[in-house]
Design an enzyme around this catalytic site. Structure first.
Site, PDB file in Angstrom:
ATOM      1  N   HIS A 257      -0.117 -38.654  -2.056  1.00  0.00           N
ATOM      2  CA  HIS A 257       1.279 -39.081  -1.967  1.00  0.00           C
ATOM      3  C   HIS A 257       2.204 -38.038  -2.598  1.00  0.00           C
ATOM      4  CE1 HIS A 257       4.436 -42.325  -2.020  1.00  0.00           C
ATOM      5  NE2 HIS A 257       4.893 -41.567  -3.008  1.00  0.00           N
ATOM      6  N   GLU A 258       1.873 -37.621  -3.814  1.00  0.00           N
ATOM      7  CA  GLU A 258       2.748 -36.665  -4.508  1.00  0.00           C
ATOM      8  C   GLU A 258       2.693 -35.286  -3.861  1.00  0.00           C
ATOM      9  OE1 GLU A 258       4.885 -37.865  -6.339  1.00  0.00           O
ATOM     10  OE2 GLU A 258       3.959 -39.810  -6.733  1.00  0.00           O
ATOM     11  N   HIS A 261       5.400 -35.245  -1.284  1.00  0.00           N
ATOM     12  CA  HIS A 261       6.711 -34.942  -1.857  1.00  0.00           C
ATOM     13  C   HIS A 261       6.840 -33.452  -2.178  1.00  0.00           C
ATOM     14  CE1 HIS A 261       8.501 -38.878  -2.323  1.00  0.00           C
ATOM     15  NE2 HIS A 261       7.482 -39.345  -3.022  1.00  0.00           N
ATOM     16  N   GLU A 287      10.437 -39.809   0.876  1.00  0.00           N
ATOM     17  CA  GLU A 287       9.353 -40.790   0.886  1.00  0.00           C
ATOM     18  C   GLU A 287       8.616 -40.792   2.214  1.00  0.00           C
ATOM     19  OE1 GLU A 287       7.026 -43.511  -1.266  1.00  0.00           O
ATOM     20  OE2 GLU A 287       8.581 -42.084  -1.882  1.00  0.00           O
TER      21      GLU A 287
END
Length: 492
Positions: A257-258, A261, A287
């Site tokens: 997920h990170e 980003h 997001e």
């Protein structure tokens, strides 16, 4: 002063402001990863001082003069002027002492929240939360100039979005999400992953997963944090993760997920570095990158098949018979307390609850002293489970201690955008699953980098998604994806 000179002077001034902003962000990263606990009060003063400098620069009267005289040399220049004007107009509405007070308080509040969360002590956090809320309502009133307070805060994270438009979208989504949840929960849940997975082994695999998704280690690093996040941009964008030794998915998917980003920030055209368009254009679009990396790619049948083989190599035999059972375990649907650990079916329901609660707090319809009861009642109604402890309830998220009111709805908006991007990606790369089954994400990440990430803040949020997808964003593709995926998994 000529038009060209005005533009050049403005951009030179802005470059220094952007550099100082990155320094302030680095202080925040350090606070969550490396800073000694006893330094919290001093760091609050440091953050307040930085915010004072940044606020003065962002409201410098010369900006208005430069904006009036400047002429954009091209489309990118026009976008720069649009964002500088927006920042100047918004920042000028907020008194400098209020901006500094917010920076000082929210820096200290994060430590108070973390301690309260660790002790399950709501009462220890409520006075600080009340102070943060009071300052955020004061800030919202300054920004709204008579309009809706919550809209003014949302606009910080998703320009152009309103509580009314988001609420209407949530209302359209909720019936299909609830129907899907009920259909899925009527069937037996697949077996979860059970076992002990050491911290060191998880972190080694999380690094390999980041590498598989193209993370640039020459411009990034990974550290541990209570609440995973990414930080920075340009040539320095860092990620964090967390480890639960009985639940490696927590670490692995936080990392992926990170990386989504961080990869967005690292992919932006270098010509835009240290400028307003040298960042992701909104939190919803940001997001969308983290969620499509994590979910549509990272939790796909094809990619989890590759992950299963990798885990066998690293951890040896564990309680999971084959790749299909592993895929089912990764995507297991069950009511849970923690938003960041929620499955794709439940996740947006978590966000809708927070959206309603914080909207009520900002509008004054809900008192801070009543927040825990309101949270617990709403959670029981929405999820059919009684909250067992505050750390699993209103103390679980860092956002309110940071003053990030208006941020939560961008998570679901990001999921909606990710659904649209996934539909377009699958059309553009028809053999994507064959590649993901080999652990090769390059076609997917390359498509995202080319169609969306490299453009940074060049376009407005919705135009950014529309440009990448070829159609205006809406919730339909996400809901269709969820229904198809979980119907296949649960035999609906």
């Amino acid at each position: 002063m000529t038009n060209n000179t005005a533009f050049a002077d403005l951009m030179a001034f802005q470059r220094q402001t952007e550099a100082l902003s990155l320094v302030a962000e680095r202080l925040g990263w350090d606070q969550e990863t490396m800073m000694p606990r006893g330094a919290a009060d001093q760091r609050g003063e440091e953050m307040a001082a930085m915010e004072g400098v940044l606020h003065a620069r962002r409201t410098d009267p010369r900006i208005a003069n430069w904006l009036e005289a400047a002429e954009a040399p091209d489309g990118a220049g026009a976008a720069q002027l649009r964002l500088i004007r927006r920042s100047y107009d918004r920042t000028a509405k907020v008194p400098a002492d209020l901006a500094e007070a917010l920076a000082r308080l929210t820096s200290v509040a994060q430590g108070i929240w973390a301690e309260a969360r660790a002790r399950d002590d709501v009462a220890a956090f409520l006075p600080t939360l009340s102070e943060v809320l009071a300052l955020k309502r004061e800030e919202a009133a300054a920004l709204a100039t008579g309009g809706d307070l919550y809209d003014a805060l949302i606009d910080d994270y998703e320009p152009g979005a309103t509580a009314e438009s988001l609420g209407a979208m949530f209302d359209r989504m909720r019936p299909r999400l609830v129907a899907l949840r009920e259909a899925v929960l009527a069937h037996p849940a697949p077996a979860p992953l059970v076992g002990h997975f050491s911290t060191d082994s998880q972190l080694r695999m999380s690094r390999d997963l980041a590498t598989a998704f193209g993370y640039d280690w020459s411009r990034g690093r990974i550290d541990l944090a209570v609440h995973p996040f990414s930080s920075g941009g340009g040539s320095d964008s860092r990620i964090t993760t967390r480890v639960v030794e009985t639940d490696p998915f927590n670490c692995f998917y936080s990392t992926i997920h990170e990386v989504g980003h961080s990869s967005y920030e690292l992919a932006i055209d270098p010509d835009y570095a240290m400028t307003p368009i040298g960042h992701g254009c909104s939190m919803g679009v940001h997001e969308s990158q983290s969620r499509i990396y994590e979910n549509q790619i990272g939790r796909s049948r094809a990619f989890t098949g590759w992950m299963f083989a990798q885990m066998r190599d690293r951890f040896g035999t564990f309680d999971m018979p084959n790749a299909e059972a592993f895929y089912a375990a990764v995507n297991r649907v069950q009511p849970g307390f923690i938003r960041t650990e929620a499955d794709e079916v439940h996740y947006n329901l978590h966000i809708m609850m927070r959206f309603d609660l914080e909207r009520a707090l900002i509008r004054g319809d809900l008192a801070v002293k009543d927040l825990e009861a309101a949270w617990n009642d709403r959670f029981k109604a929405d999820f059919g489970v009684t909250v067992d402890r505050p750390a699993h309830g209103m103390l679980q998220d860092v956002h309110w201690s940071c003053g990030l009111f208006g941020y939560f709805p961008t998570y679901t908006l990001g999921n909606v955008y990710a659904g649209c991007l996934n539909q377009a990606l699958r059309k553009a790369v028809p053999d994507l699953d064959d590649q993901l089954a080999k652990g090769d994400t390059s076609a997917a990440t390359g498509w995202l980098r080319e169609t969306l990430q490299r453009h940074g803040g060049l376009r407005t949020p919705r135009d950014t998604i529309a440009h990448a997808c070829g159609f205006d964003p809406h919730e339909g593709p996400l809901l269709d994806y969820l229904e198809a995926k979980f119907a296949g998994l649960y035999g609906l």
